[in-house]
Enzyme design. Structure first.
Site, PDB file in Angstrom:
ATOM      1  N   GLU A   8      30.751  37.606  30.023  1.00 48.96           N
ATOM      2  CA  GLU A   8      31.083  38.950  29.539  1.00 48.96           C
ATOM      3  C   GLU A   8      29.887  39.874  29.354  1.00 48.96           C
ATOM      4  O   GLU A   8      30.014  41.085  29.516  1.00 48.96           O
ATOM      5  CB  GLU A   8      31.776  38.836  28.180  1.00 48.96           C
ATOM      6  CG  GLU A   8      33.089  38.110  28.209  1.00 48.96           C
ATOM      7  CD  GLU A   8      33.643  37.958  26.813  1.00 48.96           C
ATOM      8  OE1 GLU A   8      34.585  38.666  26.472  1.00 48.96           O
ATOM      9  OE2 GLU A   8      33.096  37.140  26.051  1.00 48.96           O
ATOM     10  N   SER A  22      33.516  33.919  27.353  1.00 49.21           N
ATOM     11  CA  SER A  22      32.358  33.337  28.045  1.00 49.21           C
ATOM     12  C   SER A  22      32.125  31.885  27.676  1.00 49.21           C
ATOM     13  O   SER A  22      31.066  31.331  27.965  1.00 49.21           O
ATOM     14  CB  SER A  22      31.069  34.128  27.733  1.00 49.21           C
ATOM     15  OG  SER A  22      31.278  35.499  27.838  1.00 49.21           O
ATOM     16  N   CYS A  66      45.233  42.477  52.223  1.00 47.69           N
ATOM     17  CA  CYS A  66      46.158  42.018  53.270  1.00 47.69           C
ATOM     18  C   CYS A  66      45.648  42.351  54.673  1.00 47.69           C
ATOM     19  O   CYS A  66      46.432  42.421  55.624  1.00 47.69           O
ATOM     20  CB  CYS A  66      47.524  42.658  53.069  1.00 47.69           C
ATOM     21  SG  CYS A  66      47.470  44.449  53.264  1.00 47.69           S
ATOM     22  N   CYS A  80      50.425  45.160  54.687  1.00 55.22           N
ATOM     23  CA  CYS A  80      51.474  45.607  53.754  1.00 55.22           C
ATOM     24  C   CYS A  80      52.121  46.908  54.201  1.00 55.22           C
ATOM     25  O   CYS A  80      53.185  47.275  53.693  1.00 55.22           O
ATOM     26  CB  CYS A  80      50.908  45.761  52.348  1.00 55.22           C
ATOM     27  SG  CYS A  80      49.746  47.135  52.187  1.00 55.22           S
TER      28      CYS A  80
END
Length: 1306
Positions: free
Chosen positions: A1238, A1057, A57, A79
């Site tokens: 992966e 994957s 943010c 935030c």
């Protein structure tokens, strides 16, 4: 309208992106983030954690100082910024610096073109951190860049490409140029690559970047300047629903306010109070904001020291101390240096820019890095109340521990006095945290000694510790006992004994780690002892011998350096047409939109008329019967519309995907802390959350409560940057509903929502544009949450938005399965493995979810790269009363393969051979069968291993590591190389089927859709590359809209994957169908254009829409026989990592990693290398950092980035090289590529084993027993304990009986 506003009618006036905002009803509880997103519809600024811990943010705040006529720009976390604190400031968000509609800013352009975004959720925050740096320093140094990004987290990229983008703004050369010919040490020698192949490094071209032009930036609003200079400041009062904010301008007024409201807290940066209000529900009816009081911003430099106003930001304090250090002689600045050292790593820049010095002191938090050193340095506090001024030592406020009330409620801390150090005075500060930067300390310390003139006799001694119990503590008795002693070993022994006696940590000290904290208490003092000895030698070498040469390196802390990196891949064939994008490093299709904040995620979707927000109420017990639910108080809350329970589910509340159900709402019994019991629907999330806290649930605790099996490999939180998010919109007829959801599997969402509502699936339309990270965590869990939202939408007949807070997300959703591996291994003296018997116990949590499948995959993949002649392996999925664990990148392989690599290393210990020799001896070498009887050709495994050995210069570096370890006692290096075999496949054909739909419109443009989900892995980019090649048209002609169950039904999940492999085949099939239809027209008019052919096809009534389909891979597994063909092909790789550890603290630094990966022919090298790097860094997190902590009652403590640390910029290797194996073909997948998402995660364990190597070196040197166990994650705590010495011995012998543990690791 002037800024002053009408008396009594307080108006908040500030600017956002050059536009004036006048807020008539400013609520002190409203943070800038929600104001930007909900009120101004500026959704580029993202919610990532709500506590200032992730940087998603980040915005830029600009203020004008009339006195100096200077404009100050600084980054801040939206935030944590109350809008009331923004009076008279200018806010710049990611939308304000550039967009695709106007012009994109060079920061946005470079971040996108350098491939610095994957899922893109963290990107706007990254952009704003870099942008703010450039506003202040248009040509930044590498140190400034790494500091600017220390407060920003990214879960996808591994940070390397983000830093590459930043480097393009640097004037200095980032390259080390350490080779004799002036080349970088990472430049590879040509002979390491295949002969005659065209190899490329570098994934982007700097030539196409637009230059940075500081004159084109937004100017500070002239009106704010005029007002600041011409209008007298006046008190501001803002009244909200529950809180009043008062901002005085004079000290007198502030004192009056404090006398009238003694309990009202003072708030400057809101970095301490904000999280308390947000996460602990603390409410203050009145807050006082003194930041505009000049006396509190005073900076005074005198002969004896500095006086700094209590409201000075930590960044300002840092700058002032830096200047003072450069101006004064070293003798006078020792306290300044020690404070500065702590400031460098305290929080991220966004926190330091707003947090105040006074706030840090007065909050008296035990986790303060500054208080111990300020107290030890004899700093003074200047306190004022009505009619009274006094000065007290800062150490006084810690004299009696947490209950201390030295500062009266009506008193104000105005300023802090930091004295100059004197001759014969030595001051140091220390800290050890779970992560080197932007992390609260486990233990911090401030130590100061003053010697009698010209001697080493102690005249005065101060020792303070933080992080241990409830506040900063002083070792007063130890200090008094040591006065008059000489600075020698005898004094050291006495000091350690006394310190351990005095700093008696309670077994339930917050954060646990009691033994580790005790070790740090004495280790820090020993480190100070060495520093002082060395300084005494510098002062008088004749009298003081100093410290042994091999001790010297421990006096240097690890520093974060800008990483050097290289990426190597095979170039496309010379004959490939320039228009064909396959094999080229193409930018992510949404890259620019990520960087401008225009990419839309679920919570960025505009509000629907009458929309309600949902907040869930979760169980606070791990295993209990629900006696009653009292919702009466909750229903009275403002804005509350309704409360939804299991009774409101029209049809299915329990989903039986296996023997035990997955549950929407708990009915009569709860089976873990965090299980959803009911949900509150209200007109805003704030109101829903407030009402949820008022729901009273009475429980009757049931036995037994099972939390943990013996832990060996800890779990891992997904920490996707976008939390679980759903928007359910009833369409008003035929029970139809649109569900917009952040998921990897739209079809299961459709199925579960339909089942819970009791309607056919054809009434539920599920839409996914993109997902802000998933990693396996947005499958079944997303289905349950979408069903909760859909049930609420069905009951209320309103649109319902459910966006989990980071804390709720971590509490509810579970993560990677913790494992324990038990094994017996038979081997010969030459290192050959003969037989292995292994059992895996997997902590599944309270429901089955994917646990049995994870157990199966872990068994199939446990061999990693090794041939095991005789193998028996078992996997047990265990039910416990914890949130159900689920799929996570790697799916069991990272755990089971770590167990395998552990026993490989233990064989090396037993035989006296090196681990790499054991690995080579047992590696698959020729065409042979795996343990489940599938054929395997390991040629590329051997190639990756050998290439990694060469590229990393493994043997010469291993020798250098040994040499370093001989010459350094308290610091050690370690190096390890680990191979990888990662099988690709789902073990079942139907799980890898895929479909695509391609439309060609009469203007020649193409709309493409398929069943795959974009979550950062670049699948849509690759699918457009596939369509571009197949249709032989530019990528710019092709658009991807969204993944939806209305266009592609029954799509399989984007997991394993496999997304590119299977959807690529389906897209190719659809495009070939279309091209076949167009072929007669093309043949008739070969010189025509694409548009000509399409128009002609339409005229000839040729269908310009086609579906494509891929049946899936022919995979199967017979578990009765223990054999089959569960996988289609294998990926291979190897990684070599080098680390350095600090034996006194357990801290470590990742020095270098070289990765070689076989991924076939890469469709997009930029995307694929990004996936490898991102997975690897996630693996570093799994194996060395990320620790989940539960209370003994099953309550998750680690519920956000404050407590749970994922890798940050400071954790990536200083030298980071990734090479794709050349000349690799894969006949089974699209364009000979391989699924890459992966595999790279496991290679993070090369860091784990490098750390083990360093620890082994320590233990060998100290004569400690050869066999020792290191669990994952290998945290500083474990490393310190394994590097046993006199200090750890003191702890084990201190005789304190341990009480109930503070936490259990999972």
């Amino acid at each position: 309208m002037s800024l002053q506003g009408a008396p009594g009618a307080e108006e908040l006036v500030f600017y956002v992106n050059g536009r004036k905002i006048t807020e008539k009803n400013a609520d002190p509880e409203q943070m800038l983030l929600s104001y930007l997103r909900k009120r101004l519809r500026l959704t580029g600024t993202k919610y990532g954690c709500g506590g200032g811990g992730c940087g998603a943010c980040t915005v830029m705040i600009s203020t004008y100082e009339p006195a100096s006529k200077k404009i100050r720009h600084y980054s801040a976390n939206a935030c944590l910024l109350p809008i009331c604190s923004l009076y008279g400031t200018a806010v710049t968000t990611v939308e304000g610096i550039g967009s695709t509609k106007t012009r994109i800013h060079p920061v946005q352009e470079r971040l996108a073109k350098c491939h610095g975004s994957q899922c893109g959720f963290c990107t706007p925050g990254m952009v704003m951190s870099i942008y703010t740096l450039l506003r202040n320093h248009p040509k930044p140094t590498s140190e400034q860049i790494t500091a600017a990004l220390a407060g920003n987290l990214c879960r996808c990229t591994g940070y390397r490409p983000i830093l590459d983008a930043c480097k393009t703004f640097c004037e200095e050369s980032i390259c080390c140029q350490s080779k004799a010919n002036g080349k970088c040490c990472l430049d590879q020698d040509d002979d390491l690559f295949g002969k005659g192949e065209k190899i490329r490094s570098g994934l982007f071209s700097t030539e196409e970047f637009q230059p940075l032009d500081p004159t084109q930036e937004l100017i500070f609003p002239p009106e704010l300047m005029r007002v600041a200079e011409s209008q007298p400041k006046r008190t501001l009062v803002f009244r909200g629903e529950r809180m009043t904010w008062i901002s005085p301008v004079s000290l007198d007024e502030l004192l009056d306010l404090k006398a009238t409201h003694p309990k009202a807290p003072l708030v400057v940066g809101n970095t301490s109070l904000g999280p308390e209000i947000k996460f602990r529900g603390v409410l203050h009816p009145i807050v006082i904001a003194p930041a505009r009081v000049l006396d509190l911003n005073l900076v005074k430099c005198a002969d004896d020291g500095l006086t700094l106003g209590a409201a000075c930001s930590l960044t300002l304090v840092k700058d002032i101390l830096k200047n003072a250090i450069s101006e004064f002689p070293e003798e006078k600045t020792k306290i300044f240096r020690a404070v500065l050292q702590q400031l460098r790593t305290l929080g991220g820049e966004q926190i330091r820019n707003v947090a105040s010095l006074g706030g840090n002191i007065v909050s008296r938090k035990s986790t303060s890095d500054l208080n111990p050193i300020l107290a030890a340095g004899n700093c003074m506090l200047n306190l004022v109340s009505r009619g009274r001024k006094r000065q007290i030592p800062l150490s006084d406020i810690f004299a009696d521990g947490a209950g201390n009330n030295t500062i009266m409620p009506e008193e104000i801390l105005v300023s802090v006095y930091i004295p100059h150090s004197r001759k014969g005075e030595y001051v140091s500060a220390f800290r050890q945290a779970p992560r080197r930067e932007n992390a609260l300390p486990i233990t911090s310390a401030g130590v100061r000694v003053l010697f009698e003139e010209g001697t080493d006799k102690i005249k005065d001694l101060n020792i303070f510790y933080g992080g241990s119990i409830s506040t900063t503590i002083c070792a007063k008795q130890t200090c008094q006992a040591l006065i008059g002693r000489y600075w020698n070993e005898k004094m050291l022994d006495e000091a350690c004994r006394l310190l351990l006696k005095e700093i008696a940590l309670l077994g339930v000290a917050w954060g646990g780690k009691v033994d580790y904290k005790k070790t740090l208490v004495v280790s820090f003092f020993y480190r100070f002892f060495l520093e002082v000895l060395q300084s005494l030698k510098t002062m008088d070498p004749c009298h003081y011998p100093g410290i042994p040469m091999e001790y010297g390196s421990v006096l240097q802390d690890f520093q974060t350096k800008m990483p050097q990196s290289i990426q190597v891949y095979q170039d496309v064939e010379p004959g490939q047409p320039p228009q064909d994008p396959v094999g080229r490093p193409i930018m992510h299709q949404s890259g620019i939109k990520h960087a401008t904040g225009e990419a839309v995620y679920i919570d960025d979707l505009p509000s629907v008329d009458g929309e309600l927000s949902l907040a869930v109420v979760t169980s606070s017990r791990a295993h209990a019967r629900i006696v009653s639910i009292d919702i009466s108080e909750a229903l009275k809350g403002p804005g509350v519309f309704d409360i939804i329970t299991a009774h409101d589910v029209p049809a299915t509340n329990e989903f039986y995907y296996s023997s035990d159900p997955e549950i929407l709402f708990a009915r009569n019994e709860v089976i873990c802390v965090g299980q959803i019991v009911c949900a509150v629907a209200a007109d805003s999330y704030v109101h829903a959350k407030q009402a949820a806290a008022k729901v009273k649930i009475e429980y009757e605790v049931l036995e037994p409560m099972i939390l943990t099996i013996e832990i060996h490999i800890g779990g891992q939180e997904h920490f996707y940057m976008e939390t679980q998010s759903v928007l359910a919109v009833p369409k008003g007829e035929d029970k139809e509903m649109n569900v917009y959801v952040s998921t990897q599997h739209p079809a299961i969402i459709q199925e579960m929502v339909a089942a819970s509502l009791g309607v056919p699936a054809n009434r539920i339309m599920c839409h996914v544009k993109r997902v802000g990270g998933a990693f396996g965590g947005k499958l079944l869990k997303a289905g349950l949450l979408a069903s909760v939202a859909a049930v609420a939408a069905n009951k209320t007949s309103r649109a319902v938005r459910l966006v989990l807070s980071r804390g709720d997300d971590m509490l509810i959703t579970g993560g990677r399965h913790p494992f324990i591996g038990k094994y017996k291994v038979g081997f010969m003296n030459d290192g050959r493995i003969i037989a292995v018997d292994v059992e895996f116990y997997i902590n599944g949590g309270c429901t089955p979810d994917e646990s049995v499948l994870v157990a199966e995959v872990s068994l199939l993949k446990m061999d990693n790269a090794y041939r095991i002649p005789n193998l028996r392996c078992w996997g047990y999925a265990c039910k416990t009363n914890l949130p159900s664990n689920t799929a996570f990148r790697g799916f069991g392989f990272p755990q089971s393969a770590l167990v395998t690599e552990t026993w490989i290393t233990e064989i090396a210990d037993k035989t006296g051979l090196s681990p790499e020799k054991i690995r080579e001896i047992n590696m698959y070498r020729e065409n042979e069968q795996t343990h489940f009887k599938q054929q395997l050709d390991p040629q590329n495994l051997i190639r990756c291993w050998n290439e990694c050995m060469e590229k990393s210069a493994y043997y010469s570096r291993k020798t250098a590591v040994k040499e370093f370890n001989k010459q350094n006692y308290w610091k050690k290096k370690g190096i390890a190389i680990v191979p990888l075999k990662f099988p690709f496949g789902m073990a079942t054909r139907y799980l890898s089927q895929a479909a695509a739909l391609v439309h060609i419109y009469t203007d020649g443009s193409v709309l493409l859709t398929h069943g795959g989900i974009e979550m950062g892995q670049g699948i849509h980019t690759k699918m457009i590359q596939v369509a571009s090649r197949e249709l032989n048209i530019p990528m710019s002609y092709i658009h991807f809209c969204e993944t939806s169950t209305t266009t592609v039904p029954n799509a399989c999940a984007s997991v394993g994957s496999a997304g590119t492999d299977v959807n690529g085949m389906a897209v190719k099939d659809a495009c070939q169908t279309l091209l076949k239809r167009l072929q007669p027209i093309i043949n008739k008019n070969p010189k025509g254009t694409w548009n000509d052919w399409i128009k002609e096809a339409f005229i000839q009534s040729v269908s310009l829409s086609a579906t494509g389909y891929f049946r899936g891979y022919n995979e199967s597994m017979d578990w009765e026989k223990g054999e089959g063909q569960p996988f289609t092909y294998f990926l291979y790789g190897a990684a070599c990592s080098e680390v350095e550890i600090d034996c006194l603290t357990g801290d470590h630094k990742n020095l270098r990693t070289d990765i070689v990966m076989d991924i076939g022919c890469s469709i997009n090298p930029a995307v694929d290398i990004g996936q490898i790097e991102g997975a690897f860094v996630q693996g570093i997190g799994l194996y060395t950092m990320e620790e989940l902590k539960y209370s003994p009652e099953g309550v998750l403590y680690t519920r956000g980035p404050d407590q749970y640390k994922i890798p940050a910029v400071c954790d990536i290797p200083e030298h980071f090289s990734v090479s794709l194996l050349s000349s690799s073909q894969n006949p089974y997948a699209i364009y000979a590529s391989k699924g890459i998402g992966e595999a790279g995660l496991f290679l993070g364990c090369s860091v784990f084993f490098a750390l083990r190597d360093a620890v082994t070196s320590v233990r060998n040197e100290r004569g400690l027993k050869k066999t020792f166990t290191l669990n994952s994650p290998l945290t500083p705590e474990q490393i310190r304990a394994a590097c046993a010495d006199d200090f750890t011995e003191m702890i084990t012998n201190d005789g304190c009986a341990s009480s109930t543990p503070w936490a259990v690791s999972v």
